[in-house]
Design an enzyme around this catalytic site. Structure first.
Site, PDB file in Angstrom:
ATOM      1  NE  ARG A   1      -1.943  -1.546   3.449  1.00 57.11           N
ATOM      2  CZ  ARG A   1      -2.366  -1.866   4.650  1.00 57.11           C
ATOM      3  NH1 ARG A   1      -3.645  -1.823   4.938  1.00 57.11           N
ATOM      4  NH2 ARG A   1      -1.518  -2.228   5.596  1.00 57.11           N
TER       5      ARG A   1
ATOM      6  CE  LYS B   1       5.930 -18.677  14.035  1.00 58.72           C
ATOM      7  NZ  LYS B   1       6.625 -17.428  14.317  1.00 58.72           N
TER       8      LYS B   1
ATOM      9  CG  ASP C   1       8.010 -24.010  10.706  1.00 58.42           C
ATOM     10  OD1 ASP C   1       9.208 -23.816  11.016  1.00 58.42           O
ATOM     11  OD2 ASP C   1       7.133 -24.223  11.550  1.00 58.42           O
ATOM     12  CG  HIS C   2      12.480 -19.512   9.947  1.00 54.35           C
ATOM     13  ND1 HIS C   2      11.571 -19.066  10.859  1.00 54.35           N
ATOM     14  CD2 HIS C   2      13.668 -19.485  10.582  1.00 54.35           C
ATOM     15  CE1 HIS C   2      12.185 -18.781  11.999  1.00 54.35           C
ATOM     16  NE2 HIS C   2      13.473 -19.021  11.854  1.00 54.35           N
TER      17      HIS C   2
ATOM     18  CE  LYS D   1      16.320 -22.119  12.256  1.00 49.94           C
ATOM     19  NZ  LYS D   1      17.140 -20.939  12.317  1.00 49.94           N
TER      20      LYS D   1
ATOM     21  CD  GLU E   1      14.337 -16.355  19.879  1.00 52.57           C
ATOM     22  OE1 GLU E   1      14.673 -15.609  18.953  1.00 52.57           O
ATOM     23  OE2 GLU E   1      13.180 -16.495  20.270  1.00 52.57           O
TER      24      GLU E   1
ATOM     25  CG  HIS F   1       9.678 -22.256  14.465  1.00 52.01           C
ATOM     26  ND1 HIS F   1       9.269 -22.175  13.159  1.00 52.01           N
ATOM     27  CD2 HIS F   1       9.813 -20.976  14.890  1.00 52.01           C
ATOM     28  CE1 HIS F   1       9.165 -20.898  12.809  1.00 52.01           C
ATOM     29  NE2 HIS F   1       9.479 -20.156  13.845  1.00 52.01           N
TER      30      HIS F   1
HETATM   31  C1  BG6 Z   1      10.222 -16.628  14.605  1.00 51.11           C
HETATM   32  C2  BG6 Z   1       9.581 -16.084  15.843  1.00 51.11           C
HETATM   33  O1  BG6 Z   1       9.339 -17.473  13.923  1.00 51.11           O
HETATM   34  O2  BG6 Z   1      11.404 -17.335  14.946  1.00 51.11           O
HETATM   35  C3  BG6 Z   1      10.549 -15.195  16.605  1.00 51.11           C
HETATM   36  O3  BG6 Z   1       8.418 -15.346  15.507  1.00 51.11           O
HETATM   37  C4  BG6 Z   1      11.847 -15.921  16.868  1.00 51.11           C
HETATM   38  O4  BG6 Z   1       9.988 -14.746  17.828  1.00 51.11           O
HETATM   39  C5  BG6 Z   1      12.393 -16.548  15.586  1.00 51.11           C
HETATM   40  O5  BG6 Z   1      12.780 -14.981  17.375  1.00 51.11           O
HETATM   41  C6  BG6 Z   1      13.578 -17.443  15.895  1.00 51.11           C
HETATM   42  O6  BG6 Z   1      14.162 -17.893  14.701  1.00 51.11           O
HETATM   43  P1  BG6 Z   1      15.699 -18.339  14.658  1.00 51.11           P
HETATM   44  O7  BG6 Z   1      15.880 -18.856  13.269  1.00 51.11           O
HETATM   45  O8  BG6 Z   1      16.507 -17.115  14.964  1.00 51.11           O
HETATM   46  O9  BG6 Z   1      15.856 -19.381  15.716  1.00 51.11           O
END
Ligand code: BG6
Length: 510
Positions: free
Chosen positions: A47, A155, A184-185, A189, A223, A247
């Site tokens: 937008r 997500k 789902d990243h 990995k 984290e 995840h």
């Molecule tokens: C994301 C979450 O999907 O994954 C974040 O929304 C999180 O809160 C992140 O920090 C962590 O990803 P990675 O790859 O750094 O472990």
């Protein structure tokens, strides 16, 4: 190698952070690696009032996320890439007719010969997924009459089982399930994918991978960062929705699943769904109280720096009861895993950033070396997802000298020793897979719903249960004081160090 056909990537939410931070750098790396097809176009849609040139500047030329990369490349090389980028302003609202957008796509398709192959990437807030899908459909942009059409969604996929089902149903009105790629990243990995290879390409682990030899399984995702600038989103989400439902349950599925009959997307995903459906859903409050812990980080001082508590973070309700720490114990009701406890925790503001799986094996059933405290030296298999990626086996060895004193030794493998070529980032890998039509590493509708079915009663209990405690932990420690209580007779959590081989309790004092 799979073929990547000529195609166009249409990114919705293109002026947002994810596009500049993750998507464009991932595509730039694919370009550098020669992975993009001959005819390739990226059309940013959102937008903001931007021209093509302004969009190119924002996400490439002046992007802080590409600065280092660009410094290494010749101007002509960069220009060939930026020339592939275009931008279309949707106006005030995503819910508008997409006539102009459809025309732009058609024109670009003709001028760049992308053969009507389109990926629509929804990098927008989730409440817009349905609206965008509907408007694309109304313009005939989801139909695969000429070329294929794919939809990638980010997500969070739903907020609960009900909302996830509603979203799936809504998307299915406009796109077929085979066209939908739920990203789902973590599945992008390398180390997560390697779980499949560790288990199913070796004959030394799988015979032991069951209740007869595995005592319990522990997964930690920690984290060091807090909620950063995402307080507004996070306060409505929490650790269970943000990390665990997606995840971590994906990782659990890969640990728990049965061997698939082949490596096809659906063979693997069928087994993952079965695995997720076999997680024992906890329904009564007594079970939920015993097996779940939630907590929030509180203000503290780390390395002389004052760290804000969660409730003091911007955009977080000062009376918030959203968890930044979640630890869950559960069982898996199937032949392989009956009675084996799984312990999974995730949290922000922990001492180190780490994700690892620890498989604790049972003690030998007959102890010969009785004086060696073997109970504390059981075999463990530690699979390090990040950082210092690798695999470590802990096993007993004889201490040289008289008698039979047993100590624990490490047998370790590090990914860094393998890597000669560029290892793809999660987004790079996942985007390339979607470009090639490989959905193996994307979550299917039934997987997502099975994960929500497990998580929903916990969320409900935490929200509506009587006297459910919210514990506190100082930013920078391993969770609330009572976190080991969950383990009941299984000792303590393995609090991992920065390096794979660090033992619990390891720390650097300077
Ligand atoms: C994301 C979450 O999907 O994954 C974040 O929304 C999180 O809160 C992140 O920090 C962590 O990803 P990675 O790859 O750094 O472990």
């Amino acid at each position: 190698m799979n073929k990547t056909e000529n195609q166009m990537l249409i990114i919705f939410g293109a002026s947002g952070d994810l596009t500049a931070r993750k998507l464009i750098p991932a595509i730039f790396n694919l370009y550098k690696d020669g992975q993009l097809p001959k005819n390739y176009v990226i059309l940013g849609v959102s937008r903001s009032d931007l021209s093509d040139v302004e969009f190119r500047k924002k996400v490439v030329v002046e992007s802080p996320y590409l600065k280092d990369e660009l410094e290494k490349e010749a101007d002509s090389f960069i220009k060939t890439f930026t020339d592939k980028l275009f931008y279309e302003d949707l106006g005030k609202d995503y819910d508008t007719d997409y006539i102009q957008l459809a025309k732009r796509i058609s024109d670009l398709n003709t001028s760049h010969q992308t053969e009507h192959n389109h990926i629509f990437y929804l990098s927008t807030p989730p409440n817009l997924y349905e609206v965008v899908a509907k408007n694309l459909h109304d313009q005939g942009l989801s139909k695969e009459v000429k070329g294929w059409k794919r939809l990638i969604v980010e997500k969070p996929f739903g907020y609960s089982l009900e909302t996830a089902k509603n979203l799936n149903n809504a998307l299915h009105r406009y796109f077929e399930e085979s066209q939908i790629y739920r990203i789902d990243h973590y599945l992008g990995k390398e180390t997560v994918q390697n779980l499949l290879v560790t288990r199913f390409a070796n004959s030394i682990f799988e015979p032991l991978w069951n209740r007869n030899y595995i005592h319990h399984v522990e997964i930690t995702n920690a984290e060091t960062v807090g909620v950063e600038k995402r307080g507004g989103y996070y306060d409505k989400s929490g650790a269970l929705r943000d990390m665990f439902q997606s995840h971590l349950l994906q990782i659990v599925a890969l640990v728990v699943m049965e061997p698939p009959i082949g490596a096809d997307a659906d063979e693997i995903r069928n087994e993952k769904v079965k695995a997720l459906k076999s997680l024992r859903i906890m329904r009564d409050s007594k079970t939920l109280r015993k097996n779940t812990i939630r907590a929030q980080y509180m203000a503290s001082v780390i390395d002389g720096k004052k760290i804000r508590g969660y409730r003091e973070e911007p955009d977080v309700d000062p009376k918030s009861i959203t968890e930044t720490y979640a630890a869950i114990k559960f069982f898996v009701d199937n032949w392989r895993w009956a009675d084996v406890p799984f312990y999974v925790r995730t949290a922000k503001r922990m001492p180190t950033k780490v994700t690892e799986i620890v498989i604790h094996f049972t003690s030998p059933h007959h102890q010969i070396f009785k004086d060696s405290e073997m109970a504390n030296k059981d075999n463990k298999l530690i699979i390090r997802i990040q950082p210092d990626e690798g695999i470590l086996i802990k096993f007993g060895v004889k201490v040289p000298g008289q008698g039979f004193k047993v100590e624990r030794a490490n047998l370790d493998f590090y990914y860094s020793s393998l890597v000669e070529n560029h290892v793809m980032e999660a987004y790079e890998r996942l985007l390339l897979d979607a470009m090639q039509g490989d959905a193996t590493l994307y979550a299917r509708a039934d997987e997502v719903e099975a994960a929500w079915a497990f998580v929903d009663p916990i969320l409900d209990y935490w929200k509506n249960g009587k006297g459910v405690k919210m514990y506190g932990y100082s930013a920078g420690v391993w969770g609330p004081q009572n976190e080991d209580d969950l383990m009941e007779g299984h000792g303590m959590w393995r609090n991992p160090g920065e390096n794979l081989a660090d033992d619990p309790g390891f720390c650097v004092l300077s």
